[in-house]
Write a protein that holds these residues in place. Structure first.
Motif, PDB file in Angstrom:
ATOM      1  N   ILE A  89       0.856  -1.176   0.000  1.00  0.00           N
ATOM      2  CA  ILE A  89       0.000   0.000   0.000  1.00  0.00           C
ATOM      3  C   ILE A  89       0.898   1.233   0.000  1.00  0.00           C
ATOM      4  O   ILE A  89       1.829   1.331   0.793  1.00  0.00           O
ATOM      5  CB  ILE A  89      -0.912   0.020   1.250  1.00  0.00           C
ATOM      6  N   CYS A  90       0.598   2.164  -0.854  1.00  0.00           N
ATOM      7  CA  CYS A  90       1.346   3.402  -0.946  1.00  0.00           C
ATOM      8  C   CYS A  90       0.542   4.506  -0.265  1.00  0.00           C
ATOM      9  O   CYS A  90      -0.675   4.580  -0.428  1.00  0.00           O
ATOM     10  CB  CYS A  90       1.585   3.727  -2.413  1.00  0.00           C
ATOM     11  N   GLY A  91       1.207   5.338   0.519  1.00  0.00           N
ATOM     12  CA  GLY A  91       0.525   6.418   1.212  1.00  0.00           C
ATOM     13  C   GLY A  91       1.350   7.684   1.198  1.00  0.00           C
ATOM     14  O   GLY A  91       2.566   7.665   0.972  1.00  0.00           O
ATOM     15  N   PHE A  92       0.680   8.786   1.454  1.00  0.00           N
ATOM     16  CA  PHE A  92       1.309  10.102   1.493  1.00  0.00           C
ATOM     17  C   PHE A  92       1.385  10.545   2.948  1.00  0.00           C
ATOM     18  O   PHE A  92       0.380  10.500   3.662  1.00  0.00           O
ATOM     19  CB  PHE A  92       0.470  11.095   0.681  1.00  0.00           C
ATOM     20  N   VAL A  93       2.554  10.970   3.393  1.00  0.00           N
ATOM     21  CA  VAL A  93       2.734  11.408   4.780  1.00  0.00           C
ATOM     22  C   VAL A  93       2.242  12.846   4.907  1.00  0.00           C
ATOM     23  O   VAL A  93       2.863  13.770   4.383  1.00  0.00           O
ATOM     24  CB  VAL A  93       4.212  11.308   5.221  1.00  0.00           C
ATOM     25  N   MET A  94       1.106  12.999   5.592  1.00  0.00           N
ATOM     26  CA  MET A  94       0.545  14.331   5.768  1.00  0.00           C
ATOM     27  C   MET A  94       1.106  15.030   7.001  1.00  0.00           C
ATOM     28  O   MET A  94       1.326  16.236   6.988  1.00  0.00           O
ATOM     29  CB  MET A  94      -0.973  14.253   5.867  1.00  0.00           C
ATOM     30  N   LYS A  95       1.318  14.251   8.054  1.00  0.00           N
ATOM     31  CA  LYS A  95       1.750  14.832   9.321  1.00  0.00           C
ATOM     32  C   LYS A  95       2.458  13.776  10.153  1.00  0.00           C
ATOM     33  O   LYS A  95       2.097  12.608  10.112  1.00  0.00           O
ATOM     34  CB  LYS A  95       0.517  15.345  10.078  1.00  0.00           C
ATOM     35  N   LEU A  96       3.484  14.178  10.889  1.00  0.00           N
ATOM     36  CA  LEU A  96       4.147  13.314  11.854  1.00  0.00           C
ATOM     37  C   LEU A  96       3.787  13.820  13.248  1.00  0.00           C
ATOM     38  O   LEU A  96       3.799  15.024  13.498  1.00  0.00           O
ATOM     39  CB  LEU A  96       5.663  13.346  11.690  1.00  0.00           C
ATOM     40  N   GLY A  97       3.490  12.907  14.140  1.00  0.00           N
ATOM     41  CA  GLY A  97       3.187  13.287  15.508  1.00  0.00           C
ATOM     42  C   GLY A  97       4.439  13.734  16.248  1.00  0.00           C
ATOM     43  O   GLY A  97       5.564  13.468  15.812  1.00  0.00           O
ATOM     44  N   PRO A  98       4.287  14.388  17.379  1.00  0.00           N
ATOM     45  CA  PRO A  98       5.440  14.903  18.121  1.00  0.00           C
ATOM     46  C   PRO A  98       6.367  13.817  18.665  1.00  0.00           C
ATOM     47  O   PRO A  98       7.542  14.084  18.917  1.00  0.00           O
ATOM     48  CB  PRO A  98       4.804  15.705  19.256  1.00  0.00           C
ATOM     49  N   ASP A  99       5.869  12.610  18.833  1.00  0.00           N
ATOM     50  CA  ASP A  99       6.695  11.517  19.359  1.00  0.00           C
ATOM     51  C   ASP A  99       7.291  10.628  18.269  1.00  0.00           C
ATOM     52  O   ASP A  99       8.042   9.701  18.578  1.00  0.00           O
ATOM     53  CB  ASP A  99       5.874  10.651  20.321  1.00  0.00           C
TER      54      ASP A  99
END
Length: 69
Positions: free
Chosen positions: A1-11
């Protein structure tokens, strides 16, 4: 599955023991993940997933030619 990284969490990628070389990906990257990875949910009929930082299999330049074998 291919996905786009929209946001990374602070941890994300903060565990230096598991990620001694730093993050695998960053916001704006296309990534590969396993089919059943993460928590799937819909927003306006579009699928999103919340996944753990250690669930990233690879970062890819161009997802258009990637097909599950």
């Amino acid at each position: 599955i291919c996905g786009f990284v929209m946001k990374l969490g602070p941890d994300a990628y903060q565990d230096k023991g598991r990620f001694p070389n730093g993050p695998y990906c960053k916001e704006g990257d296309w990534i590969l993940m396993r089919s059943y990875t993460g928590t799937r949910f819909l927003v306006h009929n579009k699928e999103f997933r919340l996944i753990n930082d250690d669930s990233i299999e690879a970062v890819v330049e161009d997802p258009r030619g990637i097909v599950k074998a």
